[in-house]
Design a protein around this motif. Structure first.
Motif, PDB file in Angstrom:
ATOM      1  N   ASP A 210       0.860  -1.184   0.000  1.00  0.00           N
ATOM      2  CA  ASP A 210       0.000   0.000   0.000  1.00  0.00           C
ATOM      3  C   ASP A 210       0.895   1.232   0.000  1.00  0.00           C
ATOM      4  O   ASP A 210       1.344   1.692   1.046  1.00  0.00           O
ATOM      5  CB  ASP A 210      -0.917   0.004   1.220  1.00  0.00           C
ATOM      6  CG  ASP A 210      -2.022   1.059   1.118  1.00  0.00           C
ATOM      7  OD1 ASP A 210      -2.011   1.846   0.150  1.00  0.00           O
ATOM      8  OD2 ASP A 210      -2.888   1.100   2.009  1.00  0.00           O
ATOM      9  N   GLU A 211       1.170   1.754  -1.191  1.00  0.00           N
ATOM     10  CA  GLU A 211       2.026   2.928  -1.339  1.00  0.00           C
ATOM     11  C   GLU A 211       1.291   3.993  -2.145  1.00  0.00           C
ATOM     12  O   GLU A 211       0.717   3.700  -3.191  1.00  0.00           O
ATOM     13  CB  GLU A 211       3.338   2.579  -2.044  1.00  0.00           C
ATOM     14  CG  GLU A 211       4.267   1.698  -1.226  1.00  0.00           C
ATOM     15  CD  GLU A 211       5.670   1.661  -1.786  1.00  0.00           C
ATOM     16  OE1 GLU A 211       6.059   2.625  -2.506  1.00  0.00           O
ATOM     17  OE2 GLU A 211       6.377   0.677  -1.528  1.00  0.00           O
ATOM     18  N   THR A 212       1.342   5.221  -1.642  1.00  0.00           N
ATOM     19  CA  THR A 212       0.796   6.362  -2.358  1.00  0.00           C
ATOM     20  C   THR A 212       1.939   7.312  -2.670  1.00  0.00           C
ATOM     21  O   THR A 212       2.698   7.699  -1.771  1.00  0.00           O
ATOM     22  CB  THR A 212      -0.280   7.075  -1.540  1.00  0.00           C
ATOM     23  OG1 THR A 212      -1.329   6.152  -1.237  1.00  0.00           O
ATOM     24  CG2 THR A 212      -0.862   8.254  -2.305  1.00  0.00           C
ATOM     25  N   MET A 213       2.075   7.676  -3.939  1.00  0.00           N
ATOM     26  CA  MET A 213       3.226   8.440  -4.398  1.00  0.00           C
ATOM     27  C   MET A 213       2.807   9.715  -5.111  1.00  0.00           C
ATOM     28  O   MET A 213       1.846   9.712  -5.876  1.00  0.00           O
ATOM     29  CB  MET A 213       4.042   7.581  -5.380  1.00  0.00           C
ATOM     30  CG  MET A 213       4.651   6.336  -4.747  1.00  0.00           C
ATOM     31  SD  MET A 213       5.064   5.061  -5.991  1.00  0.00           S
ATOM     32  CE  MET A 213       3.448   4.310  -6.260  1.00  0.00           C
ATOM     33  N   ALA A 214       3.528  10.796  -4.844  1.00  0.00           N
ATOM     34  CA  ALA A 214       3.425  12.005  -5.649  1.00  0.00           C
ATOM     35  C   ALA A 214       4.393  11.845  -6.816  1.00  0.00           C
ATOM     36  O   ALA A 214       5.607  11.759  -6.614  1.00  0.00           O
ATOM     37  CB  ALA A 214       3.772  13.236  -4.835  1.00  0.00           C
ATOM     38  N   VAL A 215       3.855  11.759  -8.034  1.00  0.00           N
ATOM     39  CA  VAL A 215       4.696  11.550  -9.206  1.00  0.00           C
ATOM     40  C   VAL A 215       4.886  12.880  -9.934  1.00  0.00           C
ATOM     41  O   VAL A 215       3.945  13.646 -10.125  1.00  0.00           O
ATOM     42  CB  VAL A 215       4.113  10.474 -10.151  1.00  0.00           C
ATOM     43  CG1 VAL A 215       4.126   9.119  -9.463  1.00  0.00           C
ATOM     44  CG2 VAL A 215       2.703  10.808 -10.594  1.00  0.00           C
ATOM     45  N   GLU A 216       6.132  13.132 -10.316  1.00  0.00           N
ATOM     46  CA  GLU A 216       6.480  14.358 -11.008  1.00  0.00           C
ATOM     47  C   GLU A 216       6.890  14.057 -12.436  1.00  0.00           C
ATOM     48  O   GLU A 216       6.997  12.900 -12.844  1.00  0.00           O
ATOM     49  CB  GLU A 216       7.594  15.073 -10.237  1.00  0.00           C
ATOM     50  CG  GLU A 216       7.158  15.498  -8.846  1.00  0.00           C
ATOM     51  CD  GLU A 216       8.269  16.185  -8.068  1.00  0.00           C
ATOM     52  OE1 GLU A 216       8.046  17.340  -7.646  1.00  0.00           O
ATOM     53  OE2 GLU A 216       9.342  15.566  -7.876  1.00  0.00           O
ATOM     54  N   ASP A 217       7.138  15.110 -13.197  1.00  0.00           N
ATOM     55  CA  ASP A 217       7.462  14.983 -14.608  1.00  0.00           C
ATOM     56  C   ASP A 217       8.712  14.115 -14.793  1.00  0.00           C
ATOM     57  O   ASP A 217       9.777  14.417 -14.232  1.00  0.00           O
ATOM     58  CB  ASP A 217       7.701  16.373 -15.191  1.00  0.00           C
ATOM     59  CG  ASP A 217       7.812  16.372 -16.704  1.00  0.00           C
ATOM     60  OD1 ASP A 217       6.871  15.914 -17.361  1.00  0.00           O
ATOM     61  OD2 ASP A 217       8.852  16.835 -17.215  1.00  0.00           O
ATOM     62  N   GLY A 218       8.574  13.011 -15.552  1.00  0.00           N
ATOM     63  CA  GLY A 218       9.692  12.124 -15.808  1.00  0.00           C
ATOM     64  C   GLY A 218       9.796  10.930 -14.882  1.00  0.00           C
ATOM     65  O   GLY A 218      10.652  10.065 -15.086  1.00  0.00           O
ATOM     66  N   ASP A 219       8.944  10.845 -13.870  1.00  0.00           N
ATOM     67  CA  ASP A 219       8.984   9.716 -12.940  1.00  0.00           C
ATOM     68  C   ASP A 219       8.407   8.460 -13.572  1.00  0.00           C
ATOM     69  O   ASP A 219       7.524   8.518 -14.443  1.00  0.00           O
ATOM     70  CB  ASP A 219       8.185  10.026 -11.673  1.00  0.00           C
ATOM     71  CG  ASP A 219       8.880  11.027 -10.762  1.00  0.00           C
ATOM     72  OD1 ASP A 219      10.037  11.389 -11.042  1.00  0.00           O
ATOM     73  OD2 ASP A 219       8.250  11.442  -9.769  1.00  0.00           O
ATOM     74  N   VAL A 220       8.863   7.312 -13.084  1.00  0.00           N
ATOM     75  CA  VAL A 220       8.296   6.017 -13.440  1.00  0.00           C
ATOM     76  C   VAL A 220       7.784   5.356 -12.160  1.00  0.00           C
ATOM     77  O   VAL A 220       8.453   5.389 -11.123  1.00  0.00           O
ATOM     78  CB  VAL A 220       9.344   5.101 -14.108  1.00  0.00           C
ATOM     79  CG1 VAL A 220       8.827   3.675 -14.254  1.00  0.00           C
ATOM     80  CG2 VAL A 220       9.720   5.652 -15.474  1.00  0.00           C
ATOM     81  N   THR A 221       6.596   4.779 -12.231  1.00  0.00           N
ATOM     82  CA  THR A 221       6.104   3.971 -11.126  1.00  0.00           C
ATOM     83  C   THR A 221       6.036   2.510 -11.557  1.00  0.00           C
ATOM     84  O   THR A 221       5.731   2.197 -12.711  1.00  0.00           O
ATOM     85  CB  THR A 221       4.720   4.428 -10.627  1.00  0.00           C
ATOM     86  OG1 THR A 221       3.809   4.499 -11.722  1.00  0.00           O
ATOM     87  CG2 THR A 221       4.804   5.792  -9.971  1.00  0.00           C
ATOM     88  N   LEU A 222       6.350   1.627 -10.614  1.00  0.00           N
ATOM     89  CA  LEU A 222       6.314   0.190 -10.833  1.00  0.00           C
ATOM     90  C   LEU A 222       5.043  -0.381 -10.214  1.00  0.00           C
ATOM     91  O   LEU A 222       4.686  -0.022  -9.087  1.00  0.00           O
ATOM     92  CB  LEU A 222       7.530  -0.485 -10.186  1.00  0.00           C
ATOM     93  CG  LEU A 222       8.908   0.067 -10.505  1.00  0.00           C
ATOM     94  CD1 LEU A 222       9.979  -0.752  -9.774  1.00  0.00           C
ATOM     95  CD2 LEU A 222       9.167   0.076 -11.997  1.00  0.00           C
ATOM     96  N   VAL A 223       4.385  -1.262 -10.961  1.00  0.00           N
ATOM     97  CA  VAL A 223       3.189  -1.939 -10.453  1.00  0.00           C
ATOM     98  C   VAL A 223       3.438  -3.438 -10.535  1.00  0.00           C
ATOM     99  O   VAL A 223       3.126  -4.074 -11.549  1.00  0.00           O
ATOM    100  CB  VAL A 223       1.929  -1.546 -11.239  1.00  0.00           C
ATOM    101  CG1 VAL A 223       0.702  -2.228 -10.627  1.00  0.00           C
ATOM    102  CG2 VAL A 223       1.747  -0.033 -11.262  1.00  0.00           C
ATOM    103  N   PRO A 224       4.008  -4.032  -9.476  1.00  0.00           N
ATOM    104  CA  PRO A 224       4.247  -5.473  -9.481  1.00  0.00           C
ATOM    105  C   PRO A 224       2.982  -6.281  -9.237  1.00  0.00           C
ATOM    106  O   PRO A 224       2.881  -7.432  -9.663  1.00  0.00           O
ATOM    107  CB  PRO A 224       5.254  -5.667  -8.341  1.00  0.00           C
ATOM    108  CG  PRO A 224       4.964  -4.530  -7.409  1.00  0.00           C
ATOM    109  CD  PRO A 224       4.531  -3.381  -8.262  1.00  0.00           C
ATOM    110  N   LYS A 225       2.023  -5.666  -8.542  1.00  0.00           N
ATOM    111  CA  LYS A 225       0.750  -6.312  -8.246  1.00  0.00           C
ATOM    112  C   LYS A 225      -0.191  -5.262  -7.690  1.00  0.00           C
ATOM    113  O   LYS A 225       0.205  -4.129  -7.406  1.00  0.00           O
ATOM    114  CB  LYS A 225       0.929  -7.446  -7.231  1.00  0.00           C
ATOM    115  CG  LYS A 225       1.497  -7.005  -5.885  1.00  0.00           C
ATOM    116  CD  LYS A 225       1.677  -8.192  -4.946  1.00  0.00           C
ATOM    117  CE  LYS A 225       2.291  -7.753  -3.622  1.00  0.00           C
ATOM    118  NZ  LYS A 225       2.437  -8.910  -2.688  1.00  0.00           N
TER     119      LYS A 225
END
Length: 266
Positions: A210-225
């Motif tokens: 359970d992670e909540t992230m502020a994503v900025e320009d150029g960021d990558v988020t990983l979704v393993p599940k």
């Protein structure tokens, strides 16, 4: 588990490098290259298949000596349809930037004898998905029904400021076809204007993740599940490029049951 938020390293060259090894998973790889006009970026696919996506800019392109000419047209990811190129396993590719260039390298295990081929802008028309403040604009680059790859699924999405996306929450983390497919996924985020941010949550039913992230320009988020909804903040449009792969090239997801009522309005 690795940090799910991957920040770019620098502003030129290969600024993002996601591999199955450093992501702690099995299938998806993602690189993002930023080069100036006249500079060259290249690679070899090995036993993997690759989808090159011109996020912005133009470049002289070749694969194993085959000339594909100048590929690319839009100068920002918010300005038109994507150009892409599928590169088969065992190939060497090269792109020399004609303008400043942002090139995504999406990869997954290869197989099946698929051949290198261009994916011109407009190959798959943009679709509108959702309603009201859940409206977003989806352009498939390599969808599951195109029979063009062994593993890779690639899509990009524009979410207007103040809207949600990948919502109501859905997941695809069980290898249980036809009910659900297992697909790892990356999100490459861009904001317009670039100083903005968006929010993404990645979570499972039992909240073991359970992670909540502020994503900025150029960021990558990983979704393993787990579920992985996104919210674009008012005043800042959000672009993201999704790469998915798993044991089967099928996108079959399930929605969070507690939010099922939302489908009557979105």
């Amino acid at each position: 588990m690795p940090n799910l938020l991957v920040k770019p390293k620098g502003d030129k060259g290969r600024v993002t490098h996601v591999t199955p090894q450093n992501a702690g998973w099995t299938y998806v790889g993602f690189d993002l290259n930023r080069v100036k006009a006249g500079e060259t970026v290249s690679g070899e696919t090995g036993d993997r298949e690759v989808c090159l996506v011109w996020v912005s800019g133009k470049g002289e392109t070749s694969v194993d000596g085959q000339d594909f000419g100048v590929v690319g047209e839009r100068m920002t990811p918010f300005d038109g349809a994507p150009h892409a190129l599928y590169v088969a396993p065992g190939a060497a590719w090269q792109v020399t930037a004609v303008t400043d260039l942002e090139l995504a390298v999406c990869s997954a295990p290869g197989g099946g004898g698929f051949k290198t081929k261009p994916i011109p802008a407009g190959t798959h028309p943009q679709m509108t998905r959702g309603k009201n403040t859940n409206t977003r604009y989806v352009t498939n680059i390599m969808p599951e029904d195109d029979n063009a790859a062994h593993s890779l699924l690639v899509v990009e999405v524009i979410t207007p400021g103040g809207h949600t996306s990948s919502y109501p929450p859905h997941k695809h983390d069980e290898d249980n076809l036809p009910a659900e497919s297992f697909l790892e996924e990356t999100y490459y985020h861009r904001l317009n204007p670039s100083q903005g941010f968006a929010m993404q949550r990645v979570y499972t039913d039992d909240r073991s993740l359970d992670e909540t992230m502020a994503v900025e320009d150029g960021d990558v988020t990983l979704v393993p599940k787990g579920y992985h909804p996104v919210a674009a903040i008012h005043g800042y449009d959000l672009y993201y490029l999704n790469v998915m792969a798993g044991p089967s090239r099928v996108w079959k997801f399930n929605n969070a049951k507690e939010h099922a009522w939302l489908f009557t309005g979105v």
